[in-house]
Design a protein around this motif. Structure first.
Motif, PDB file in Angstrom:
ATOM      1  N   HIS A 113     -25.070 -21.649 -25.896  1.00  0.00           N
ATOM      2  CA  HIS A 113     -25.420 -20.499 -25.064  1.00  0.00           C
ATOM      3  C   HIS A 113     -24.358 -20.287 -23.990  1.00  0.00           C
ATOM      4  O   HIS A 113     -24.093 -21.196 -23.193  1.00  0.00           O
ATOM      5  CB  HIS A 113     -26.791 -20.697 -24.422  1.00  0.00           C
TER       6      HIS A 113
ATOM      7  N   ASP B 205     -24.198 -18.628 -21.177  1.00  0.00           N
ATOM      8  CA  ASP B 205     -24.552 -18.782 -19.768  1.00  0.00           C
ATOM      9  C   ASP B 205     -24.665 -20.253 -19.381  1.00  0.00           C
ATOM     10  O   ASP B 205     -24.219 -20.666 -18.300  1.00  0.00           O
ATOM     11  CB  ASP B 205     -25.853 -18.033 -19.459  1.00  0.00           C
ATOM     12  N   ARG B 206     -25.199 -21.051 -20.275  1.00  0.00           N
ATOM     13  CA  ARG B 206     -25.342 -22.479 -20.000  1.00  0.00           C
ATOM     14  C   ARG B 206     -23.989 -23.183 -20.098  1.00  0.00           C
ATOM     15  O   ARG B 206     -23.712 -24.119 -19.334  1.00  0.00           O
ATOM     16  CB  ARG B 206     -26.360 -23.088 -20.966  1.00  0.00           C
TER      17      ARG B 206
ATOM     18  N   ALA C 169     -21.206 -21.903 -19.232  1.00  0.00           N
ATOM     19  CA  ALA C 169     -20.489 -21.584 -17.996  1.00  0.00           C
ATOM     20  C   ALA C 169     -20.897 -22.523 -16.871  1.00  0.00           C
ATOM     21  O   ALA C 169     -20.045 -23.014 -16.108  1.00  0.00           O
ATOM     22  CB  ALA C 169     -20.745 -20.127 -17.607  1.00  0.00           C
ATOM     23  N   ILE C 170     -22.196 -22.789 -16.745  1.00  0.00           N
ATOM     24  CA  ILE C 170     -22.647 -23.703 -15.703  1.00  0.00           C
ATOM     25  C   ILE C 170     -22.199 -25.123 -16.007  1.00  0.00           C
ATOM     26  O   ILE C 170     -21.789 -25.873 -15.108  1.00  0.00           O
ATOM     27  CB  ILE C 170     -24.177 -23.629 -15.536  1.00  0.00           C
TER      28      ILE C 170
ATOM     29  N   ASP D 241     -31.518 -19.749 -12.590  1.00  0.00           N
ATOM     30  CA  ASP D 241     -30.890 -18.455 -12.861  1.00  0.00           C
ATOM     31  C   ASP D 241     -31.865 -17.298 -12.723  1.00  0.00           C
ATOM     32  O   ASP D 241     -31.477 -16.130 -12.824  1.00  0.00           O
ATOM     33  CB  ASP D 241     -30.243 -18.434 -14.245  1.00  0.00           C
TER      34      ASP D 241
ATOM     35  N   ARG E 150     -34.824 -17.097 -22.277  1.00  0.00           N
ATOM     36  CA  ARG E 150     -34.194 -16.017 -21.508  1.00  0.00           C
ATOM     37  C   ARG E 150     -33.845 -16.492 -20.109  1.00  0.00           C
ATOM     38  O   ARG E 150     -33.198 -15.757 -19.355  1.00  0.00           O
ATOM     39  CB  ARG E 150     -35.137 -14.806 -21.434  1.00  0.00           C
TER      40      ARG E 150
END
Length: 351
Positions: free
Chosen positions: A208, A210-211, A213-214, A324, A343
């Motif tokens: 994923h 977004d994950r 990136a973190i 988030d 989500r």
């Protein structure tokens, strides 16, 4: 007051409950300023763990003391406190050995204390905290944290402490290579914990963006999207033909445990903190043949919070980035749905 109640699979409601009061001399009442939904809360939400009757839910919260029992002297009204995810006495052999989650007087949020008094769930407006002085951690000299600090303080209640436990259990130290299986809040905090402990190479297994990136923000040097044998092969390729010194298992399924175990080099170590959901048995012969050390389990958050809190207050780590999405308590049902449908990484709830 308003509180989150689980009635059964997929059935989360915010309902009226009696406002908590001090019942015992060692109690305090905490007005909750922030709570959240945990990945482990999804097991009863999905029906993996049965819900036999409506029950208060939530085990991660921070808040302000607004009432104290007669025996409480170390906490006072107005103190900002962090609540670990279980109640502990601080004086039994298990607590003195640092394993507060095996306390002789263990109690959980939404359950009952030794005296039979009900304990509120963390996802509500207020909570009666038994054994308050040994359970809660005061945040000295902080009364009204900004949103970023608030979020990081809340992670110490569970996910950051749990990620830290995984890293310690896997023997992470300076120069080690690390694989983290699981890209939820605990896995991401495991990445941060590995970085904090000095790992040289940290591979986060995530599909994923977004994950990912973190994970990179927290210190991951590499991302692996492949799974199974392909994932193991990719780890081996990244590490120059060998597997990882340390692997953190942060999910709790049979598949995640197998992925983690087969990503450890012979002589390496695996730290598991994912709540087991069945089927994730350890193959002893494989451990024997490969001299793999396995440790972990439920994180003694109360033991770890003071050390991690110092780094949060110093700005050295910012685990609150795992939140988030923020929602009002009244939207708890939607918060569960968002996490169940992936989500959201982790939803913060504000009363």
């Amino acid at each position: 007051m308003r509180a989150t109640i689980i009635h059964g699979p997929g059935d989360i409601r915010v309902e009226d409950r009696d406002y908590p009061v001090v019942q015992l001399p060692t109690d305090v009442v905490v007005k909750v300023t922030a709570s959240c939904v945990c990945g482990s809360d999804l097991w009863p939400y999905r029906g993996v763990k049965p819900t036999h009757k409506p029950a208060a839910i939530g085990h991660e919260f921070i808040g302000v003391v607004e009432g104290t029992g007669a025996a409480v002297t170390a906490l006072k009204e107005g103190d900002l406190v962090i609540a670990p995810f279980v109640v502990s006495c601080g004086t039994c052999p298990q607590c003195l050995n640092g394993v507060t989650v095996a306390c002789d007087h263990l109690a959980g949020w939404g359950g009952k204390d030794d005296s039979g008094f009900k304990i509120d769930g963390g996802q509500g407006e207020a909570v009666r905290v038994p054994l308050a002085e040994s359970t809660l951690v005061k945040v000295s000299d902080v009364r009204e944290p900004d949103a970023a600090l608030r979020n990081s303080l809340l992670t110490l209640s569970d996910v950051m402490a749990t990620g830290h436990h995984a890293a310690l259990s896997a023997g992470v130290s300076a120069g080690r290579t690390v694989v983290v299986v699981g890209d939820g809040a605990v896995g991401l905090c495991g990445v941060l914990a590995a970085k904090r402990l000095g790992a040289e190479r940290i591979i986060a297994m995530s599909r994923h963006a977004d994950r990912q990136a973190i994970a990179r923000e927290f210190g991951a040097t590499d991302i692996v999207e492949e799974r199974g044998d392909d994932g193991v092969a990719k780890v081996r390729e990244l590490l120059g033909g060998v597997l990882a010194d340390s692997v953190l298992e942060c999910v709790g399924t049979k598949e995640s445990m197998e992925q983690a175990l087969h990503s450890v080099r012979p002589g390496g170590a695996l730290g598991f903190v994912g709540v087991p959901t069945g089927g994730a048995e350890i193959p002893l012969r494989y451990l024997f043949d490969n001299n793999i050390t396995v440790g972990g389990g439920m994180a003694p958050a109360r033991t770890y919070i003071p050390e991690l809190l110092a780094d949060v207050l110093a700005g050295t780590i910012n685990p609150g980035r795992v939140f988030d999405v923020e929602m009002p308590l009244e939207e708890a049902a939607e918060a569960y749905k968002a996490m169940d449908e992936r989500r959201a990484i982790k939803v913060l709830l504000t009363p």
